[in-house]
Design a protein around this motif. Structure first.
Motif, PDB file in Angstrom:
ATOM      1  N   UNK A   1      62.174  20.605  44.913  1.00 18.12           N
ATOM      2  CA  UNK A   1      61.644  21.189  46.251  1.00 18.12           C
ATOM      3  C   UNK A   1      60.615  21.087  47.100  1.00 18.12           C
ATOM      4  N   UNK A   2      58.986  21.067  45.854  1.00 17.85           N
ATOM      5  CA  UNK A   2      58.149  20.740  47.137  1.00 17.85           C
ATOM      6  C   UNK A   2      57.856  19.222  46.662  1.00 17.85           C
ATOM      7  N   UNK A   3      58.455  18.664  45.421  1.00 17.55           N
ATOM      8  CA  UNK A   3      58.329  17.166  44.961  1.00 17.55           C
ATOM      9  C   UNK A   3      59.434  16.567  46.251  1.00 17.55           C
ATOM     10  N   UNK A   4      60.177  16.955  47.186  1.00 18.96           N
ATOM     11  CA  UNK A   4      60.680  16.622  47.987  1.00 18.96           C
ATOM     12  C   UNK A   4      60.160  16.981  49.551  1.00 18.96           C
ATOM     13  N   UNK A   5      59.499  17.936  49.791  1.00 25.06           N
ATOM     14  CA  UNK A   5      58.572  18.441  50.944  1.00 25.06           C
ATOM     15  C   UNK A   5      57.447  17.655  50.835  1.00 25.06           C
ATOM     16  N   UNK A   6      56.902  16.576  49.686  1.00 25.70           N
ATOM     17  CA  UNK A   6      55.849  15.957  49.874  1.00 25.70           C
ATOM     18  C   UNK A   6      55.967  14.706  50.148  1.00 25.70           C
ATOM     19  N   UNK A   7      57.406  14.519  49.698  1.00 24.76           N
ATOM     20  CA  UNK A   7      57.873  12.958  50.180  1.00 24.76           C
ATOM     21  C   UNK A   7      58.463  13.340  51.245  1.00 24.76           C
ATOM     22  N   UNK A   8      58.763  14.017  52.198  1.00 21.47           N
ATOM     23  CA  UNK A   8      59.174  14.423  53.280  1.00 21.47           C
ATOM     24  C   UNK A   8      57.647  13.822  54.204  1.00 21.47           C
ATOM     25  N   UNK A   9      56.340  14.171  53.970  1.00 27.20           N
ATOM     26  CA  UNK A   9      55.317  14.419  54.126  1.00 27.20           C
ATOM     27  C   UNK A   9      55.052  12.849  54.398  1.00 27.20           C
ATOM     28  N   UNK A  10      54.994  12.462  53.295  1.00 19.27           N
ATOM     29  CA  UNK A  10      54.088  11.021  53.266  1.00 19.27           C
ATOM     30  C   UNK A  10      55.157  10.123  53.734  1.00 19.27           C
TER      31      UNK A  10
ATOM     32  N   UNK B   1      52.718   8.159  44.031  1.00 26.04           N
ATOM     33  CA  UNK B   1      51.480   8.972  44.748  1.00 26.04           C
ATOM     34  C   UNK B   1      51.361  10.617  44.793  1.00 26.04           C
ATOM     35  N   UNK B   2      52.488  10.567  45.146  1.00 22.65           N
ATOM     36  CA  UNK B   2      53.014  12.509  45.900  1.00 22.65           C
ATOM     37  C   UNK B   2      52.608  12.709  43.737  1.00 22.65           C
ATOM     38  N   UNK B   3      52.586  12.229  42.885  1.00 25.09           N
ATOM     39  CA  UNK B   3      53.016  13.252  41.145  1.00 25.09           C
ATOM     40  C   UNK B   3      50.831  13.274  41.049  1.00 25.09           C
ATOM     41  N   UNK B   4      50.352  12.430  41.838  1.00 19.09           N
ATOM     42  CA  UNK B   4      49.089  12.520  41.660  1.00 19.09           C
ATOM     43  C   UNK B   4      48.550  12.661  42.679  1.00 19.09           C
ATOM     44  N   UNK B   5      48.692  13.544  43.114  1.00 21.97           N
ATOM     45  CA  UNK B   5      48.480  14.398  44.466  1.00 21.97           C
ATOM     46  C   UNK B   5      48.428  16.067  44.219  1.00 21.97           C
ATOM     47  N   UNK B   6      49.098  15.523  42.441  1.00 19.15           N
ATOM     48  CA  UNK B   6      48.844  17.584  42.320  1.00 19.15           C
ATOM     49  C   UNK B   6      49.875  18.353  43.230  1.00 19.15           C
ATOM     50  N   UNK B   7      50.329  18.487  44.287  1.00 23.34           N
ATOM     51  CA  UNK B   7      51.097  19.200  45.176  1.00 23.34           C
ATOM     52  C   UNK B   7      50.412  19.242  46.035  1.00 23.34           C
ATOM     53  N   UNK B   8      48.981  18.798  46.971  1.00 22.77           N
ATOM     54  CA  UNK B   8      48.838  19.027  47.407  1.00 22.77           C
ATOM     55  C   UNK B   8      48.086  18.317  48.350  1.00 22.77           C
ATOM     56  N   UNK B   9      48.681  18.900  49.861  1.00 17.38           N
ATOM     57  CA  UNK B   9      48.468  17.886  50.731  1.00 17.38           C
ATOM     58  C   UNK B   9      47.911  16.801  51.299  1.00 17.38           C
TER      59      UNK B   9
END
Length: 141
Positions: free
Chosen positions: A5-14, A32-40
């Protein structure tokens, strides 16, 4: 492991910032999402760096890898030599109760140490790519 769910949220953000068609493959955006550590904040910095390093009209893996290196360099400017060993210890035992010092608070404040779910800490993925972090690994003897 990433929480879907968090990964999908980050994918939506990017993809709100850069259309999916601007990536050579979906895996480049996921990298890029993986290397963001979940930090927007880091995700947007990585996207900006990838834009700077893109040599084509699309974000490609080479640009994404250079973006991670640039973000890691940003973190390296904050870190002291002995911070790498501290970060490794925390990554190996991430329960926040096990680590309390002024230096840890400094790393948390500067987001070189991330707090997840208010109970465990981990260094950002980009920090874990730095040679100092690699060198702080316990010897395998």
């Amino acid at each position: 492991d990433p929480i879907e769910a968090g990964f999908d949220a980050m994918r939506n953000m990017i993809h709100r910032r850069a259309d999916p068609a601007l990536f050579d493959t979906p895996e480049t955006a996921d990298y890029l999402i993986e290397h963001s550590g979940g930090l927007p904040r880091d995700l947007l910095r990585l996207l900006d760096y990838a834009f700077e390093y893109s040599e084509t009209e699309r974000f490609d893996r080479a640009a994404a890898e250079k973006a991670v290196e640039a973000l890691a360099t940003d973190y390296r400017r904050i870190l002291e030599a002995d911070d790498y060993e501290l970060l490794r210890r925390i990554d190996e035992a991430p329960a926040r109760e096990a680590h309390g010092s002024e230096r840890v608070r400094h790393l948390l404040f500067n987001l070189v140490l991330l707090e997840y779910n208010d109970f465990w800490w981990q260094s950002p993925p980009a920090v874990r790519t730095l040679p100092g972090y690699e060198a702080a690994a316990p010897s395998q003897s």
